[in-house]
Structure formats: structure tokens, C-alpha cells
Design an enzyme around this catalytic site. Sequence first.
Site, PDB file in Angstrom:
ATOM      1  CE  LYS A 135     -22.649  28.759  37.650  1.00  0.00           C
ATOM      2  NZ  LYS A 135     -21.601  29.086  36.688  1.00  0.00           N
ATOM      3  N   GLY A 456     -33.093  34.273  21.521  1.00  0.00           N
ATOM      4  CA  GLY A 456     -32.409  33.383  20.589  1.00  0.00           C
ATOM      5  C   GLY A 456     -33.106  32.065  20.341  1.00  0.00           C
ATOM      6  CG  HIS A 718     -35.732  31.044  34.649  1.00  0.00           C
ATOM      7  ND1 HIS A 718     -34.840  30.161  34.091  1.00  0.00           N
ATOM      8  CD2 HIS A 718     -35.169  32.269  34.523  1.00  0.00           C
ATOM      9  CE1 HIS A 718     -33.772  30.816  33.669  1.00  0.00           C
ATOM     10  NE2 HIS A 718     -33.957  32.100  33.925  1.00  0.00           N
TER      11      HIS A 718
END
Length: 777
Positions: A135, A456, A718
Site C-alpha cells: 500500500k 470462503g 496467489h
Amino acid sequence: MSIPVATLGVPRIGPRRELKIALEKFWSGKINEATLREVAAKIRADNWKRQRDLGVTVIPSNDFSLYDQVLDTSAMVGAIPKIYGWTGGPVSFEIYFAMARGSQKDLSHKDSGVHDSCAHGHSHGHGVPAQEMTKWFDTNYHYMVPEFAKDQTFALSSTKAIDEYREAKALGIQTRPVLVGPVTFLKLGKGENRLSLLPKLLPVYIEVLNKLADEGADWVQIDEPCLVLDLDADEKAALKTAYSELALKVPGIKIMLATYFGELGDNTDLVTRLPVAGVHLDLVRGKGQINSVLSKMPADRVISLGVIDGRNIWRSDLSKILGTLEGVVAKRGGADRIQIAPSCSMLHVPIDLDQETDLDADLKTWLAFSVQKMGELAALSRALSSGRESVKDVFAVSDDAARKRASSSKIHNPAVTSRAADTSPKLSQRKSPFGARQKLQSKVLGLPSFPTTTIGSFPQTEEVRKARAAHAKGQLSDAEYDAFLRKETETAVRWQEDIGIDVLVHGEFERNDMVQYFGEQLSGYAFTKHGWVQSYGSRYVRPPIIFGDVSRPKPMTVGWSSYAQSLTTLPMKGMLTGPVTMLQWSFVRDDLSRDQVCRQIAFALRDEVTDLEKAGIGVIQIDEPALREGLPLRKGDWKAYLDWAVDCFKVSQAGVKDETQIHTHMCYAEFNDIIDAIGAMDADVISIETSRSKMELLDAFVSYKYPNEIGPGVYDIHSPRVPEVPEMMELIGKARRNLSPEQIWINPDCGLKTRGWPEVKSALTNMVEAARQARGA
């Protein structure tokens, strides 16, 4: 003479996402480099002309990037790791995009031609990985982390900044080129003793600045957002060295030193003494600093006042801002000493509100995107130069919008406000301590040791995406779409049963996004159709808008979780996105503190959690991947943030019985910084992303003696590669050396939405087998 209007930077994606489309065509071999360059040149030209036409007088260049401005800086100075096979000279597209995305080629062997990159961050076979991405300060934009070797050298290897200045000049537009500052660039990179590289780096900056001066540039904007951070003595010394050297070696160009994302604080004395011609201040996030900075700023210094929010989408209160500006102008002098600007680059906001034709009419009057923000700045400049009367109509609209927003029933719900104001400690406490809960949950759930689950989501296949799109267009009826989703869900449940997963998930085939799905069902949220902002590279997002008090009109996930549970006797996990993540990944209202907004979301989720429990869902996961992202930039502010963030999470889950098992999930993060807060969350189980670090990220939990249960990821979702059973067993073995067997869950690193079914089935089958072997070990 008018007060100059600057923008610091504008969105570079194109009004219709033209850059994304061109990049992805280039990466897939459908267009060539020349065509990509043509698209990029048109976006830049349109941006410059749009700013000029809207009244911007200090127009930036080199704020455009094909991927990321920090990556551009690495290319400019030749900070190219050896694995990319660069041997000097201009940095090619092949190398640039390999650094951004990875490459299937082994570039260190210097083969040539167009490459075909895989998904961001990883590569197949013997290729090269992308650079690390993280970030940009506390925004939701990601930059490519520069890497510096011990024997690092620098050389001018990209003339992009000079080329784009020249490009604008050829269109008759004088610009102020933008560069990432040398100290921020080094501070945000990877490598030992990075600041010691400054003497090697500065000659490249000097060369670039001199070339810009030769081309006719009179000003350059150098961004040093590190100046709003806690800086040590070495970092402060580096800033003094850098700007003294630039002032000495490049006398022909003026530097606007841009600071943003907060106030200067204890760096104020340093900044006011640096030999630069101008300083930009963020007066939105650092609104309290103006008087202290002005009192110390030399009289000949140009002050750029960042008065319009460059990170959020709310219309400004022009009358209020003008009052502040008039006071500064009175103290500081006229147009040669003052500029007005957004708080930071407008990279972080969508382009044009006029594209939104379906937003609520009242809400639309409260918003401003990049184009509208430039109009606000131009109006403020005219008011300062020619008086309020010259822009009375614009100010009247602004005043009316502010007045109506303050009293609108669409925003304010007294019942929500009253509920969120209840700060009783009981609201955030489970009925019993973890040890007691664990015994009850073990008895009710009857799980084996090393229980298996997933995080999930299951693959969102092309068929799933097509069905969702067809339903959105009305080509698939509600009943047909529901039947399709039920079939997908049942297939996923049966498959999980077949391979032996212990705690199942329904797969989330009905969900578009982990924030949007919930926001669309909550009061106080709104969504745009064209409000795209860049997350990284060609990955753009449309953040939800939290415009009013948040509540849950009706259950959001109970129907699908109940249906999935009805298909099996095994535990079915309910899946929710946590209050902090719902906050962090949205444009948040600016008329209420963030902690209060988060608390409202927490109560809405609390209602959902208790309804899931009533519906027979005994395991409920509340994801908080953004908890660490929300940390303030200054460490002195961390405790206050973590206190309210953790409390909001606890409020969302504390309404259930002891027998109900609460999970949470966190993606890759430096857990050491927040391990006390993670412990305080008191989730029964936390799953974390650890496979890429080979379980190193577990160290924080071990040294903290984390008491609750934990699922360290054993499958890196990933990457497209499928880990074999021995590899997973090795990771489980590392976890067992540090945690008790009763604590350990076996799960992937993250949700599986972006992966394909063949690799997912192979990997999860291996994962279940690894858990079976662990039980017998």
C-alpha cells in the site's frame, strides 16, 4: 493577478478505462507497443487539455504512468534487480512489465521478444517474479516496492519525465513535472542501509532536473510524503542533504516540495528550513497545521494550500474554505506567494461525476470527483482574485448542498445514532473466556484434530460471471438465476463432502465482491457505475460510498448459508466481511468520525451474526483483511485506532452463544505490529496467510503466546501451482513446532475466487490428505 490553481496529479486510467483496456490487449499480444504508446499519449493529452479548460494553471506532467509512479522512478534511476536481465541503457517494456507482473521468461538469460506474463506477483516455470507490492502510505493504491542491492549503482535509464514535459509543451501547455522524491523513494524500498545510497542516487535526479530546465521547465514538483511520518535523525539528515545538493547543482529550476497524507508535525522545522522555492501542505488531513507552518515559513517561499480533499469524493464547503484562504492570503501576500490545490494527487478519486446518471439526485449534489474538484479550485481562485460576488452562483449551489446534506433524512437515522452511542463494555464481550468456549465448541462441533476448512470463496468461473451478467441485464430471470446458484452451491458442498473437508463453505457464487455484496444490502451505502479508481496496474475498483447512517434492513446471507447447511450434516461456515474492512475499502462520509461509522457497521453485522446463529449456523467467519491497513501513519496514533477498530470487531461478534465458533481471516501483513490487537479481538479461530513466508509470519503469534486457535495457510492461492502433500506436511510440521496440535487448523492462505477449479481441486485434495497424515503423525 489570479491565485494559481494546481492539481498535483490526476487520474490516469481514462474516462472509460482506456488504459486498462489497452494494457490488457498489449499483455495478451492483441496490440503492439506502438499502439499502447498511442493510447497512453491520448490519455495524457486529454488530461492536460481538460485541466487547462477547467481553469487549472499549474498543470502536472509525469503524473501519468502505465503501471505505477514508483516503478517509473525505479526505471528512471536504473534500480533494476539483476533477475530481470537488464544490462544498462533504456529500460524496455519487457523488463518494466516483468518487474510489475512477473514473466514466464527467464530474463536473466537475455532472450528477447514479447513475453506473456501470468497473474500478478508470480510466474510459471523458470520465469521471474514481480517485485513486491504494498500500500502507498495509508491509501488503497499499491506501489511496486523498489529493491536495492548492496552494490547498487544508479544511472538515468528512462527519460519519461523529460519526454512527457516535451510532449505537453508541443501541445502548447506548460507543465510542472512531478517526481517521487529521492528520500521517499529510498525509504519505501527494500535493502540494507538504503539511505547510504543517497550520494549515488542524487546525481541522477540532478541530471533529470537539468535536462528539464534545458527543455524550458521553470518548476518541478518533488513529492516527499515521508515528511508526514515519524522520521529518525538519519532520515532528516538525508532530506537536508538531498535538497541542499539539488539547490546547489540545479539553480535553474524551482522545486515545489509536496507533502501530503497528514501534517508535518515535528518535521515542520526541517521543512521550513529546506532550500526549496515552495512547499505544498495537506490542509485536509493536516488541517491544524497551517498557522504553525506559516509562522516558520520564510517570506519568499511559495505555499501550496491543499484545501480540496484529493482522497475522498465529497463536495467541498466552498464558503468555509474561502474563509480560511482569505486569512492566509492576508498574512502571506498575493498570487506570487500562494497556490491552491487538492490535498494530494487526485489519483485516488474517480474522474467525472457527470458520468453517473443513476445516482440518487440528492446524493449526487453532495459529491465531487476529479473534474468537479478542479471546478471548485477554479471557483476559489476567482473568489480570491475578484471577490465572492464573481462566483456567487457557484457558492450558492455549494452552500445549498452543504445545508441540505446536514439535515437530510437520507443520511441521518436517530435510531442508528442512538444504538451506536451505546458504549457499554458488555456489548463487546463474549459470555465466557476462550477456554470455556473452546470446550463447548469442541463438544458441539465434534471436529478431528487439525480440522480442515477453506477461507470462503470458490472459483468464480466464466459460467458464474456470465450468469451474473445475464441476470443484471434482465436476460436471466430471478428464478433462473437462483436455480443456477443453488446448483453451483450444491455441487461445491457435495465435492467438499467427497474429499473430506471438515468445516464447509457454500462458495459465495452469489457474491460479486466482499464489500459491495454487503454494501448493496445495507442502508447508508451507494454505488457508482463509472467511479473507477486505480488499485494497481490495470486493477481498478469502484469503492462503495458510505453517505449516511448504516443499518441492516433485512438479513443478507442467512438464506444462502441456511440453504447450504440444509444440504449437509457437516458444519457450514457463515461468511461475512468485518466492519473495519467495510470501512477501509469504501469512500467514507466526512461528516462523522471514522470510528463512529465503523461502530454503526459493527452493529449492522452483529444483527447478521445473531441471525445466522438462530438459523443453525454454528461457525461464522468475519473477515478483517484491512485491519492493519487502517493503522495511522504516526505510531503515536496507533493505540487509539486499534482500540476502536478491535472494539468494533468485538461488537460485531459478541452477541452469540459460547457454543458458536467465531473465525476471522487476515491476509499477508506484518503481524508483529498489531499482535496485541489481534489477541484482543478474541476470535475463536484466526486464519492467516503464511505459506509464501514458509510460516515465518507465525513467529509473531508464537512469541506472543497466542492462546486461541489458528489456521496458518498451507496453500498459496496467489500462485497457479499446486503444492504437493509433502510440501504441505513440511509447513504443518513448522507450525507444530511452535503451536500445540489443539490450536492448529489446516486451510489455504486466502479465498479461492480467482483460481480455476482443476488446480483448486488438486490442491485441496492434497491439503485434506496432509491433514490426515498430520493426525497420524
